[in-house]
Design an enzyme around this catalytic site. Structure first.
Site, PDB file in Angstrom:
ATOM      1  N   ILE A  24     -11.135  15.730   4.006  1.00  0.00           N
ATOM      2  CA  ILE A  24     -11.918  15.504   2.786  1.00  0.00           C
ATOM      3  C   ILE A  24     -13.349  16.023   2.916  1.00  0.00           C
ATOM      4  O   ILE A  24     -14.109  15.995   1.949  1.00  0.00           O
ATOM      5  CB  ILE A  24     -11.907  14.020   2.358  1.00  0.00           C
ATOM      6  CG1 ILE A  24     -12.686  13.134   3.328  1.00  0.00           C
ATOM      7  CG2 ILE A  24     -10.476  13.515   2.196  1.00  0.00           C
ATOM      8  CD1 ILE A  24     -12.894  11.714   2.812  1.00  0.00           C
ATOM      9  N   ASN A  57      -6.981   4.673  13.269  1.00  0.00           N
ATOM     10  CA  ASN A  57      -8.350   4.233  13.029  1.00  0.00           C
ATOM     11  C   ASN A  57      -8.951   3.695  14.324  1.00  0.00           C
ATOM     12  O   ASN A  57      -8.228   3.257  15.230  1.00  0.00           O
ATOM     13  CB  ASN A  57      -8.364   3.129  11.954  1.00  0.00           C
ATOM     14  CG  ASN A  57      -9.743   2.891  11.384  1.00  0.00           C
ATOM     15  OD1 ASN A  57     -10.420   3.822  10.968  1.00  0.00           O
ATOM     16  ND2 ASN A  57     -10.174   1.645  11.371  1.00  0.00           N
ATOM     17  N   LYS A  89      -9.106  -3.787  11.547  1.00  0.00           N
ATOM     18  CA  LYS A  89      -9.664  -3.506  10.220  1.00  0.00           C
ATOM     19  C   LYS A  89      -8.569  -3.075   9.257  1.00  0.00           C
ATOM     20  O   LYS A  89      -8.549  -3.482   8.090  1.00  0.00           O
ATOM     21  CB  LYS A  89     -10.741  -2.416  10.318  1.00  0.00           C
ATOM     22  CG  LYS A  89     -11.371  -2.076   8.981  1.00  0.00           C
ATOM     23  CD  LYS A  89     -12.377  -0.944   9.108  1.00  0.00           C
ATOM     24  CE  LYS A  89     -12.943  -0.570   7.735  1.00  0.00           C
ATOM     25  NZ  LYS A  89     -13.873   0.577   7.805  1.00  0.00           N
ATOM     26  N   LYS A 106     -21.277   3.240  -1.894  1.00  0.00           N
ATOM     27  CA  LYS A 106     -19.997   3.061  -2.565  1.00  0.00           C
ATOM     28  C   LYS A 106     -19.481   1.612  -2.505  1.00  0.00           C
ATOM     29  O   LYS A 106     -18.678   1.199  -3.335  1.00  0.00           O
ATOM     30  CB  LYS A 106     -18.967   4.021  -1.974  1.00  0.00           C
ATOM     31  CG  LYS A 106     -19.322   5.483  -2.250  1.00  0.00           C
ATOM     32  CD  LYS A 106     -18.493   6.450  -1.433  1.00  0.00           C
ATOM     33  CE  LYS A 106     -17.212   6.779  -2.112  1.00  0.00           C
ATOM     34  NZ  LYS A 106     -16.504   7.916  -1.465  1.00  0.00           N
TER      35      LYS A 106
END
Length: 273
Positions: free
Chosen positions: A217, A154, A159, A68
């Site tokens: 997800i 995270n 990041k 991706k």
């Protein structure tokens, strides 16, 4: 000889991908003259295989792990979401140009609203777990709502800080475990808990807000350890199946300028559970 328009999914591995079933079944039911294939490519052959796909004039691609981000240099244009996230999950061949799109956020949101029969998610406290490409796309999609507070958990806080400029709180995964009861909506976007590592979870928690929604997800397994934990505490849970079907539905609409039946597509994959 009839030339059939070729579409496909690009990734590795693809053995368990449901997109070929969804796409080809929908083409057949809607008399769409196309064929959807698997392009399972080894990383060391990625460049030469991309050259081949362009030479074959492949009309569209669904892009999945691990390509991706890697696909970006091989595309001619990007939509705004793909530019903002640095991630592409749909490619449309427009007059010979490979144009990259990111439908992750739109697909997730459409799936959530449809699944829970919601019109909006204004005035909610939201936590996004993970901050990869799908999470960024979901984050940018959430910015359209009013009075929404978005926190992010995270492994790497730096990041997140380097990726976006507006946020309320950033937690490590361990810190987030102590704040789960603060949220109306928790979105799990990491691959942790995906088959075959079904006993894993990015966070562990023992308290949640009454009536909170937990969305993962991942769709394989249908109920991750993360969702099982939330359900046992009284949370409303949703896996990634709706998001997957919405992505395929939106890709078909863009590629063929045709509105197909979303409920039929969802019903098809639910039979496989």
């Amino acid at each position: 000889m009839i030339n059939i328009n070729i579409y496909g999914i690009l990734g590795n591995p693809l053995e368990h991908s449901l997109s070929p079933l969804l796409q080809n079944d929908t083409y057949k039911k809607n008399f769409i003259d196309a064929e959807f294939q698997k392009f399972q490519i080894q990383e060391e052959h990625f460049e030469q295989e991309m050259v081949k796909l362009k030479a074959q004039n492949v009309k569209g691609l669904i892009v999945t792990i691990p390509y991706k981000e890697k696909i970006l240099p091989y595309l001619d244009e990007l939509d705004n979401t793909a530019k903002n996230t640095g991630v592409v999950n749909i490619v449309h061949n427009i007059n010979g140009k490979f144009v990259g799109f990111n439908f992750d956020g739109k697909a997730w949101l459409s799936g959530l609203l449809q699944y829970f029969h919601l019109e909006t998610i204004d005035h909610k406290n939201v936590l996004i777990i993970g901050f990869g490409g799908a999470a960024k796309s979901i984050y940018f999609e959430l910015l359209q709502f009013n009075n929404l507070t978005i926190d992010i958990a995270n492994r790497s806080i730096d990041k997140v800080k380097n990726s976006i400029s507006t946020y309320r709180q950033i937690f490590t995964l361990e810190e987030a475990e102590n704040h789960m009861a603060d949220y109306d909506l928790v979105i799990q976007t990491t691959p942790i808990g995906m088959w075959p590592n079904i006993d894993e979870s990015p966070v562990h928690f023992s308290k949640i807000k009454q009536g909170a929604i937990f969305s993962d997800i991942i769709y394989n397994p249908p109920l991750t350890t993360f969702l099982k934990n939330a359900a046992q505490l009284g949370g409303h849970v949703q896996n990634g199946l709706s998001m997957l079907v919405q992505q395929n539905h939106k890709a078909i609409k863009m590629w063929f300028q045709k509105e197909v039946n979303y409920d039929e597509m969802l019903s098809l994959v639910k039979k496989l559970d």
